[in-house]
Design a protein around this motif. Structure first.
Motif, PDB file in Angstrom:
ATOM      1  N   LEU A 137       0.838  -1.202   0.000  1.00 28.07           N
ATOM      2  CA  LEU A 137       0.000   0.000   0.000  1.00 28.07           C
ATOM      3  C   LEU A 137       0.876   1.255   0.000  1.00 28.07           C
ATOM      4  N   ALA A 138       0.214   2.411   0.098  1.00 26.16           N
ATOM      5  CA  ALA A 138       0.964   3.675   0.023  1.00 26.16           C
ATOM      6  C   ALA A 138       2.024   3.742   1.127  1.00 26.16           C
ATOM      7  N   ILE A 139       1.668   3.287   2.301  1.00 24.78           N
ATOM      8  CA  ILE A 139       2.672   3.177   3.374  1.00 24.78           C
ATOM      9  C   ILE A 139       3.329   1.821   3.163  1.00 24.78           C
ATOM     10  N   ASP A 140       4.632   1.803   2.892  1.00 25.58           N
ATOM     11  CA  ASP A 140       5.177   0.559   2.329  1.00 25.58           C
ATOM     12  C   ASP A 140       5.345  -0.586   3.322  1.00 25.58           C
ATOM     13  N   THR A 141       5.084  -0.340   4.593  1.00 31.95           N
ATOM     14  CA  THR A 141       5.054  -1.458   5.553  1.00 31.95           C
ATOM     15  C   THR A 141       3.643  -2.055   5.647  1.00 31.95           C
ATOM     16  N   HIS A 142       2.714  -1.454   4.920  1.00 31.68           N
ATOM     17  CA  HIS A 142       1.332  -1.953   4.924  1.00 31.68           C
ATOM     18  C   HIS A 142       1.067  -2.773   3.669  1.00 31.68           C
ATOM     19  N   SER A 143       0.215  -3.768   3.789  1.00 28.00           N
ATOM     20  CA  SER A 143      -0.198  -4.516   2.600  1.00 28.00           C
ATOM     21  C   SER A 143      -1.664  -4.893   2.762  1.00 28.00           C
ATOM     22  N   VAL A 144      -2.253  -5.297   1.639  1.00 30.30           N
ATOM     23  CA  VAL A 144      -3.650  -5.739   1.683  1.00 30.30           C
ATOM     24  C   VAL A 144      -3.726  -7.150   1.110  1.00 30.30           C
TER      25      VAL A 144
END
Ligand code: SPV
Ligand code: MN
Length: 624
Positions: free
Chosen positions: A70-77
């Motif tokens: 996601l936009a915050i690169d430690t986040h994913s979906v």
């Protein structure tokens, strides 16, 4: 032995094999050998505790499209299939030997038949896929609570989620004594199309308690696939039954009382009924939000969090109501979002998040826009009601210092609560241990939620909030609670709460943040610092005490008329509830303890006497 090694040599690289054989336990080699022979993976990745291995898991989940950054690169979906969005209760079955029965409450299947079914469903299920072998520890490491757990899966999303949720245990496995009991989990997502499991019509979760093994196939939803969560809870309940302790669907938290003292409480709520939000409520510290093991140590009840992360419902998480988790989810700390909506800019949105709804994005149905309909013409919501977030507890500013304490924490109070429109008051204390276990835990009812497949909003029997996971006959499970209480010298106080009382127009009677006050009142009761009013169903707070607590805790005025409405004892509704519960136990729980019927009967008599004196709906202060 030789056979196993040669099978392993066929599927594992020399490096992978060396990692596996560094664990001396032969049952581990055997389980992996059987799994590769059955699932026939293209490759096998043995994951150690090293950062390099753990990074590889996340990287591969993204490279294979099981997750998207996601936009915050430690986040994913991660998206689960459209029909694979919650726990599937009907496809979750206990394998029982011939002549054995766990009672009509539990879905069962003949063991031999189930094991051959697994062979059929899982044979070759990892062709063209990589198998991941992971080692974990349920409960803190090197503690009397620890249970080693081996997970095999072909889902990098599952393996990545487990990193955030559980204590890595490769080194722990290396030092296990030979006779240590291990839980074994084998999962395959089955056939994938665009990284989504499509075999949902043939999915299953089969629990082979005899071999401490759970098989899960043709599903990706975490509640069906993360072996360490609900699958392991089902095995832990069997183990606890054998060893006289309790494995519970309970949060564990510390309420901070006067003078900075901490009182640890566990709370059992069905999925989607405020468990996670209570466990991380402002002003308190969290140990865990979902699963606790409780043991008696030196005559006292001590508990640990089985996990070290949260797989929480994201619906309704808002800046105003859930400031703690809101901050975490908007920070750069690692998080996996599942079944939310992702905007073009790569930000997650979910239902009731207090923000303006984006007009379009991508969700579990693919590209989404306002007004999109499903095949039955129903409008598809912006995100699924059971959309979730997965985070590690260490990123929570209100994490309690005892999370990794191998001795656990002493439990002062146990709370039971469900989605109950019309019977229980917002908070009450039982008269004693058995009264709490039987008229609160064993009598819990709750409306169904989106956390399980099937219709929501139906009132269901949900004893101890644990019915979905109880793996022994229900009567035996209740008897274990009674025995547990008898064996402790200092019994925790038992409370029942109800956040979901409604008036005749379906308006909720309490505000969300009132939970904080109920918890502070419980803390004062545990320490004997406030009096209570004895009603037919339990001890309830006095208005003056709550008024003071509302002021101190929330800086709010608490109106006497609100107190009266909320704490009115609704006799006909409570009597009807006793009838419902009693009938279920009489008709379907042949081994229910006799004391259950005695206590329900006494409660009914108290209610009827009060009805004669004061009428159907009784002002709480009539009992003073
Ligand atoms: C629950 O539904 O109770 C959860 C999530 O905690 S699940 O993993 O689905 O069990
Ligand atoms: Mn749960």
């Amino acid at each position: 032995m030789k056979d196993h090694i040669s099978t392993l040599e066929k599927y594992l690289t020399p490096h992978g094999l060396a990692k596996l054989l560094a664990i001396p336990n032969r049952d581990v080699h055997k389980f992996v050998a059987k799994a590769v022979a059955l699932c026939e993976p293209m490759k096998v990745f043995v994951c150690t505790d090293s950062q390099e291995d753990i990074d590889y898991i996340r990287r591969t989940a993204i490279a294979r499209g099981e997750e998207t950054e996601l936009a915050i690169d430690t986040h994913s979906v991660h998206f689960d299939g459209f029909f694979d969005q919650a726990r599937d209760k009907t496809s979750t079955r206990y394998l029982v030997s011939k002549g054995e029965s766990l009672g009509p409450q539990l879905e069962q299947r003949d063991r031999e038949d189930g094991l051959s079914h697994i062979q059929k469903r899982m044979k070759g299920s990892m062709h063209n896929k990589k198998m991941i072998v992971r080692f974990f520890c349920l409960g803190p490491l090197d503690s009397e609570f620890s249970i080693p757990c081996l997970q095999i899966t072909d889902s990098f999303y599952v393996a990545h989620s487990e990193d955030l949720l559980y204590r890595s245990g490769y080194d722990y496995f290396k030092r296990l004594p030979d006779d240590k009991e291990i839980f074994w989990m084998l999962h395959s997502s089955g056939k994938l199309v665009q990284s989504v499991s499509i075999g949902w019509q043939k999915r299953g979760v089969l629990i082979d308690s005899l071999a401490n093994t759970v098989y899960s196939y043709n599903t990706q939803y975490a509640g069906n696939t993360i072996g360490l969560k609900k699958p392991a809870l089902r095995l832990a309940i069997r183990k606890a039954n054998r060893e006289d302790w309790l494995a519970e669907h309970m949060f564990l938290m510390a309420v901070h009382g006067p003078g900075g003292r901490k009182t640890y409480m566990t709370g059992a709520f069905p999925s989607g009924c405020g468990k996670t939000s209570t466990s991380m409520i402002p002003g308190a510290t969290i140990v865990g939000d979902d699963l606790s093991y409780l043991k008696i140590v030196d005559g006292k009840v001590r508990a640990v969090n089985v996990e070290q992360g949260i797989f929480g419902i994201i619906r309704s998480v808002s800046k105003k109501d859930d400031p703690v988790i809101w901050e975490v989810l908007n920070s750069c700390e690692p998080a996996i979002f599942s079944n939310v909506l992702i905007t073009e800019e790569g930000y997650p949105h979910w239902l009731d998040d207090g923000r303006v709804m984006p007009p379009r994005g991508v969700n579990h149905s693919g590209p989404w826009w306002i007004g999109k309909i499903d095949e039955h013409g129903e409008e598809i919501p912006m995100a699924h009601k059971n959309a979730r977030y997965t985070v590690n507890l260490k990123n929570l500013p209100n994490l309690d210092s005892a999370l990794e304490d191998p001795h656990g924490v002493e439990v002062g109070g146990i709370i039971y609560g469900g989605r109950d429109a019309d019977t229980w008051v917002p908070v009450q204390q039982s008269f004693n241990w058995n009264h709490g276990v039987l008229t609160m835990g064993a009598s819990l009812e709750s409306k169904t939620t989106a956390a399980t497949l099937g219709p929501s909003g139906e009132r269901k029997f949900q004893p101890f909030s644990n019915l979905d996971f109880i793996s022994i006959p229900l009567g035996q499970y209740i008897k274990n609670h009674l025995k547990f209480g008898k064996n402790v010298s200092k019994q925790p106080c038992i409370f029942a709460v109800n956040y979901f009382q409604q008036d005749e127009n379906d308006n909720y009677l309490t505000e969300k943040d009132a939970k904080r006050v109920w918890l502070q009142w419980m803390d004062l009761r545990i320490h004997g610092e406030v009096e209570a009013i004895k009603t037919p169903t339990g001890n309830i707070p006095k208005y003056d005490d709550l008024q003071k607590l509302f002021k101190e805790t929330l800086s709010q005025e608490y109106l006497h008329e609100d107190y009266v409405t909320q704490f009115t004892i609704r006799v006909p509704e409570l009597l009807a509830k006793i009838e419902r519960i009693e009938k279920i136990y009489r008709d379907t729980v042949p081994d229910a303890p006799a004391e259950l019927f005695t206590l329900l009967d006494e409660q009914r008599n108290r209610l009827k006497e009060a009805q004669v004196s004061f009428g159907d709906h009784i002002h709480p202060e009539k009992f003073v």
